[in-house]
Scaffold this active site. Sequence first.
Site, PDB file in Angstrom:
ATOM      1  N   TRP A  56      -6.563  11.563  35.377  1.00  0.00           N
ATOM      2  CA  TRP A  56      -6.751  12.656  35.443  1.00  0.00           C
ATOM      3  C   TRP A  56      -5.324  13.868  34.739  1.00  0.00           C
ATOM      4  O   TRP A  56      -5.463  14.838  34.411  1.00  0.00           O
ATOM      5  CB  TRP A  56      -6.546  13.302  36.795  1.00  0.00           C
ATOM      6  CG  TRP A  56      -7.817  13.286  37.462  1.00  0.00           C
ATOM      7  CD1 TRP A  56      -9.111  12.949  36.928  1.00  0.00           C
ATOM      8  CD2 TRP A  56      -8.129  13.298  38.927  1.00  0.00           C
ATOM      9  NE1 TRP A  56     -10.118  12.942  37.807  1.00  0.00           N
ATOM     10  CE2 TRP A  56      -9.554  13.043  38.926  1.00  0.00           C
ATOM     11  CE3 TRP A  56      -7.368  13.760  40.029  1.00  0.00           C
ATOM     12  CZ2 TRP A  56     -10.349  13.179  40.411  1.00  0.00           C
ATOM     13  CZ3 TRP A  56      -8.052  13.769  41.434  1.00  0.00           C
ATOM     14  CH2 TRP A  56      -9.538  13.685  41.399  1.00  0.00           C
ATOM     15  N   HIS A  59       0.242   4.026  28.207  1.00  0.00           N
ATOM     16  CA  HIS A  59      -0.579   5.014  27.763  1.00  0.00           C
ATOM     17  C   HIS A  59       0.287   5.759  26.486  1.00  0.00           C
ATOM     18  O   HIS A  59       1.257   5.872  26.503  1.00  0.00           O
ATOM     19  CB  HIS A  59      -0.924   6.122  28.928  1.00  0.00           C
ATOM     20  CG  HIS A  59      -2.337   7.055  28.445  1.00  0.00           C
ATOM     21  ND1 HIS A  59      -2.024   7.743  27.552  1.00  0.00           N
ATOM     22  CD2 HIS A  59      -3.576   6.799  28.857  1.00  0.00           C
ATOM     23  CE1 HIS A  59      -3.063   8.622  27.314  1.00  0.00           C
ATOM     24  NE2 HIS A  59      -3.923   7.971  28.042  1.00  0.00           N
ATOM     25  N   SER A  79     -12.115   9.506  24.485  1.00  0.00           N
ATOM     26  CA  SER A  79     -13.351   9.972  24.331  1.00  0.00           C
ATOM     27  C   SER A  79     -14.734   9.772  24.568  1.00  0.00           C
ATOM     28  O   SER A  79     -15.974   9.569  24.268  1.00  0.00           O
ATOM     29  CB  SER A  79     -13.520  10.858  22.771  1.00  0.00           C
ATOM     30  OG  SER A  79     -12.534  11.276  22.430  1.00  0.00           O
ATOM     31  N   GLY A 126     -10.736  10.074  30.505  1.00  0.00           N
ATOM     32  CA  GLY A 126      -9.636  11.401  30.681  1.00  0.00           C
ATOM     33  C   GLY A 126     -10.598  12.654  30.965  1.00  0.00           C
ATOM     34  O   GLY A 126     -10.851  12.813  31.920  1.00  0.00           O
TER      35      GLY A 126
HETATM   36  P1  PGA Z   1      -9.978  11.068  26.838  1.00  0.00           P
HETATM   37  O1  PGA Z   1      -8.746  10.318  27.379  1.00  0.00           O
HETATM   38  O2  PGA Z   1     -11.290  10.629  27.677  1.00  0.00           O
HETATM   39  O3  PGA Z   1      -9.799  12.489  27.261  1.00  0.00           O
HETATM   40  O4  PGA Z   1     -10.148  10.593  25.545  1.00  0.00           O
HETATM   41  C1  PGA Z   1      -8.760   8.933  27.811  1.00  0.00           C
HETATM   42  C2  PGA Z   1      -7.300   8.669  27.949  1.00  0.00           C
HETATM   43  O5  PGA Z   1      -6.475   9.092  27.622  1.00  0.00           O
HETATM   44  O6  PGA Z   1      -6.950   7.669  28.931  1.00  0.00           O
END
Ligand code: PGA
Length: 254
Positions: free
Chosen positions: A12, A100, A218, A239
């Site tokens: 999140w 990350h 994504s 995300g």
């Molecule tokens: P996203 O983020 O799905 O919004 O691309 C993934 C993440 O940063 O773990």
Amino acid sequence: MRIKKKIVIANWKMNHGFYETTSFIRNFMKKIFEEKINHKKKIIIAPSFPFLHIASQIVRGTNLQIAAQNISFEEKGAYTGEVSAYMLKSIGINYVLIGHSERRKYFLESKEILLKKIKIATKHKINVIFCLGETGEERNKNQHFSIIKKELYNTIFHCSSNEIDLIHIAYEPIWAIGTNKTATTEECQEIHQFIRNLLMKKYGKCVSNNIFILYGGSINTENAGKIFSQLDVDGGLIGSYSLELENFLKIIRS
Ligand code: PGA
């Protein structure tokens, strides 16, 4: 043949306050138990620090897990603003995200810091979801394999065979995070297989078969199923599509 439950993790980031966090988790639990999807997948939610305690209380006794998004690289002491492994463990947190790309970019976390975080988390028996991935420029120059290999050798390959059992890997190409540009299924499978082969050389077949290698970047309701169906993709780190209940549920159902 490897038969594993897939793992789906909601990252999140810096979103959702107290009300959104607690009501999401309660409503989510109701749905997944009704639909019995909690048996087929391991689901982990990573809310912000202030809500970890209440979130872990809400899910207690279920197989839903709560993860922290960060951890201190030190045990305790004069580190204003930091949260230690001991503190996380004391409120029932068994998972943490480390490495990350947003932590590396905005908080300048070096490989030395990341390795210290990995060591301290595993020492406290906290499972690590270790994120790594190349930039768009590195991929364009066809350097992604060497970047990933170097990253593994600089970080988790310093783990002992006991520590490695607590590690999950999330391949997150930086060019795919929050951009709506997902890696193709072939690109995912190719890198995941490459990582698994390196793990096999370093730790042997058992570790390389059992370790979870997730994809992140994504993932949405349309592409999740195809990505998750790749042989070496053991789930995903989500995300933006994990922030709304219906989207996250759709991804889990896929
Ligand atoms: P996203 O983020 O799905 O919004 O691309 C993934 C993440 O940063 O773990």
